[in-house]
Motif scaffolding. Structure first.
Motif, short mmCIF file in Angstrom:
data_model
loop_
_atom_site.label_atom_id
_atom_site.label_comp_id
_atom_site.label_asym_id
_atom_site.label_seq_id
_atom_site.Cartn_x
_atom_site.Cartn_y
_atom_site.Cartn_z
N UNK A 1 43.91 39.69 46.66
CA UNK A 1 44.01 41.12 46.92
C UNK A 1 42.58 41.64 47.01
N UNK A 2 42.10 41.92 48.21
CA UNK A 2 40.71 42.36 48.40
C UNK A 2 40.60 43.82 48.00
N UNK A 3 39.71 44.12 47.05
CA UNK A 3 39.59 45.48 46.51
C UNK A 3 38.32 46.19 46.97
N UNK A 4 37.34 45.43 47.49
CA UNK A 4 36.06 46.04 47.84
C UNK A 4 35.14 46.22 46.65
N UNK A 5 35.60 45.80 45.46
CA UNK A 5 34.76 45.88 44.24
C UNK A 5 34.20 44.49 43.98
N UNK A 6 32.87 44.37 43.98
CA UNK A 6 32.25 43.04 43.98
C UNK A 6 32.60 42.23 42.74
N UNK A 7 32.58 42.87 41.56
CA UNK A 7 32.83 42.10 40.34
C UNK A 7 34.26 41.55 40.33
N UNK A 8 35.18 42.25 41.00
CA UNK A 8 36.57 41.78 41.05
C UNK A 8 36.75 40.72 42.14
N UNK A 9 36.33 41.04 43.35
CA UNK A 9 36.57 40.12 44.47
C UNK A 9 35.82 38.81 44.34
N UNK A 10 34.60 38.86 43.78
CA UNK A 10 33.75 37.67 43.73
C UNK A 10 33.89 36.92 42.41
N UNK A 11 33.79 37.64 41.29
CA UNK A 11 33.78 36.93 40.00
C UNK A 11 35.18 36.72 39.44
N UNK A 12 36.04 37.74 39.50
CA UNK A 12 37.35 37.66 38.83
C UNK A 12 38.46 38.13 39.79
N UNK A 13 38.74 37.33 40.83
CA UNK A 13 39.68 37.80 41.86
C UNK A 13 41.14 37.82 41.38
N UNK A 14 41.88 38.74 41.99
CA UNK A 14 43.33 38.85 41.75
C UNK A 14 44.05 38.43 43.02
N UNK A 15 45.08 37.61 42.88
CA UNK A 15 45.87 37.18 44.04
C UNK A 15 46.90 38.24 44.40
N UNK A 16 47.27 38.29 45.68
CA UNK A 16 48.41 39.12 46.07
C UNK A 16 49.65 38.55 45.41
N UNK A 17 50.42 39.42 44.76
CA UNK A 17 51.55 38.94 43.98
C UNK A 17 51.15 38.53 42.58
#
Length: 588
Positions: free
Chosen positions: A211-227
């Motif tokens: 799930x791409x959020x545009x927030x670097x710390x989330x997308x790069x370091x701690x990503x969340x999957x769709x679903x």
């Protein structure tokens, strides 16, 4: 004939009826002279227990309780988006029209507008054999979202006749279906679905797309999957709500369900005002065109708070069944757990840790387990991602709600009070946060961003971990005694923290950053580190390296390079090469 009983005991939102009057577990009932909405939550031969979703002040023993014969359900049809409901799907705009600014008791309004006519394109024809969940019509619900009208999941049969394309209300017949037993049933746009029953699916997929959020710390370091599932725990003022706002505004989910569960009314007002003004970057339409808000604020009845999460989940699953990616923002699950605790206390159940009921863990798991990326009954693919805020008292992550939530989510974005007070946003502490989706999503990053992405991400985390260890020494004896290679680690970690992890929600380019730019920023930071490390290994002191202000320039690149011009990062690499050459020349 509706089943009725007489109230003999009232304890806040908990109402008792003497004896077994024939009501069913989780049946929706009307309570008292004002017909307050309630739900059966306990049954035995001597006593029927009901929780009331409205204020019970003034109610007396002897008043009548009337069963409806059906469980607490939500109405599913066009009109859900760009709307705001209370915890049991009553539109607040309609309630305000009837009772004013405060919700009146026993107010009876339709969940959705039954008079509005919708432009309807029928997608089936006479003689078609329809299976459960089949899409029978398409309605442009908002400029951003096409509402796909589906056959209920428990029906199948042959189309006997069908209306032509045209303008219809949600209650008018679209087609007549002949069921397998030969009976005929008229099908409209409207479905009813019990909030506590997950909607059926054909197949569940493993996590594979972020799930791409545009927030670097989330997308790069701690990503969340769709679903996937994520928790955002943090004390008061650390930015839980604002982090969820950023994800709601900028994530690549098709639809946002925002559940304000027990939060302050002014926060929900802010959400409403902000979302109505925001333009969706994907479609150019107002963001509210793909958003639904469920507001159950802290001054609303506590029992409805418990239902609001399930109402939001059911709306999300409905849009998932159409083939959309839905993201749920639950703010906050701690207030929901407090509602469970209050109701449990009034039911005189044996308390567990900190007074929470013993079934807290199972309720949390039942909520988060309804997330997932699935193949729907109609063959489409959709997902429900759940992002739950947790508000531990005093910021104590060892309390029961946070600890039990950690058991059922695979993404943990722990907010840090000291980062928030230092104005480092998002205030997600990289040392305590984690994502278990990283290995699942690695193939996606390799195929869609760059094959070096995961390696670069791991290098950033390694440098941040090294900095954390070195800071223990610096606190004891100061940074001057460190060798230059360790001073370099501290300096490059500062570049990562300030230039990469910290993000400015009010800057047009920095508020939402595409994956290509995130990777390019990592590439430049690590290039600077490699070049600087080679200089240090030649014996160059860090004081000389810092003279050229190269580290400060790399920190500022997040503002200086527009999101649509990633080619400008190559110039930064050339500048780093020039910096490298100049340091060697000056110190030759």
């Amino acid at each position: 004939m509706a089943k009725t009983g007489k109230i003999y005991g009232i304890n806040g939102p908990i109402v008792h009826i003497k004896g077994d009057v024939g009501l069913e577990m989780h049946e929706m009932v009307y309570v008292g002279n004002e017909n307050l909405i309630g739900e059966v939550i306990g049954l035995n031969s001597d006593d029927t227990i009901i929780e009331v979703y409205e204020e019970t002040t003034g109610m007396k023993p002897g008043e009548t309780v009337t069963g409806t014969g059906s469980p607490v359900s939500v109405t599913l049809a066009p009109g859900i988006l760009n709307n705001i409901f209370d915890g049991i799907e009553r539109p607040l705009s309609e309630i305000a029209r009837e009772t004013g600014f405060y919700i009146g008791r026993g107010v009876n309004v339709d969940s959705l507008d039954v008079h509005k006519r919708w432009d309807t394109h029928i997608t089936v024809k006479k003689g078609d054999h329809l299976f459960p969940g089949a899409i029978i019509a398409e309605v442009p619900e908002t400029p951003a979202i096409v509402h796909k009208v589906m056959l209920p999941p428990d029906l199948e049969g042959y189309v006997l006749d069908v209306v032509p394309d045209g303008s219809y209300t949600i209650q008018e017949r679209l087609l007549t279906l002949q069921l397998p037993d030969g009976t005929e049933k008229e099908i409209t746009m409207t479905q009813k679905w019990p909030i506590r029953v997950p909607r059926p699916m054909a197949k569940r997929y493993p996590a594979s797309v972020p799930l791409i959020t545009g927030q670097r710390i989330l997308d790069t370091l701690f990503p969340l999957a769709k679903g996937g599932t994520a928790a955002i725990p943090g004390g008061f003022g650390t930015g839980k709500t604002m982090t969820q706002h950023q994800i709601a505004k900028w994530s690549d989910a098709d639809i946002i369900i925002y559940i304000g569960c027990g939060e302050r009314g002014n926060e929900m007002t802010q959400v409403l005002e902000e979302f109505s003004e925001l333009i969706d970057p994907k479609s150019g339409n107002p963001l509210m065109d793909r958003t639904t808000l469920i507001a159950n604020t802290s001054n609303m009845p506590v029992a409805a708070r418990e239902a609001s999460l399930y109402s939001g989940l059911t709306l999300a699953e409905y849009y998932r069944d159409m083939g959309y990616d839905v993201a749920i923002m639950a703010d906050s699950t701690s207030r929901w757990a407090e509602a469970l605790r209050e109701l449990s206390g009034r039911l005189e159940e044996m308390p567990a840790e900190e007074g929470f009921p013993a079934y807290l863990a199972s309720r949390l798991s039942a909520f988060y387990e309804r997330a997932g990326m699935v193949q729907n009954l109609n063959g489409t693919e959709g997902s429900v991602s759940i992002i739950g805020a947790v508000s531990p008292q005093g910021g104590d992550f060892s309390e029961p709600v946070t600890q039990n939530t950690k058991r059922f989510v695979r993404c943990f974005w722990g907010l840090d009070k000291s980062l928030a007070y230092a104005r480092h946003y998002p205030a997600i502490q990289w040392m305590t946060s984690y994502s278990e989706y990283l290995n699942d999503l690695a193939p996606w990053y390799t195929d869609h961003v760059d094959k070096r992405f995961i390696d670069y991400r791991n290098q950033l985390m390694y440098l941040l971990n090294q900095e954390n260890s070195l800071m223990e020494i610096v606190k004891l004896i100061g940074g001057d005694v460190l060798p230059d290679d360790q001073k370099l680690i501290l300096e490059i970690a500062k570049v990562i923290r300030v230039g990469f992890l910290q993000q400015n929600a009010f800057h047009k380019d920095d508020t939402c950053v595409p994956m290509e730019k995130q990777f390019a920023m990592m590439d430049v930071i690590l290039y600077l580190y490699r070049k600087s490390r080679s200089l240090v290994s030649m014996g160059m002191p860090m004081s000389v390296l810092k003279e050229d202000k190269m580290f400060e320039k790399v920190i500022a690149m997040k503002y200086d390079i527009p999101n649509d011009k990633p080619e400008m990062f190559e110039q930064y690499k050339k500048d780093i090469d020039a910096f490298y050459e100049s340091v060697i020349e000056r110190n030759a």
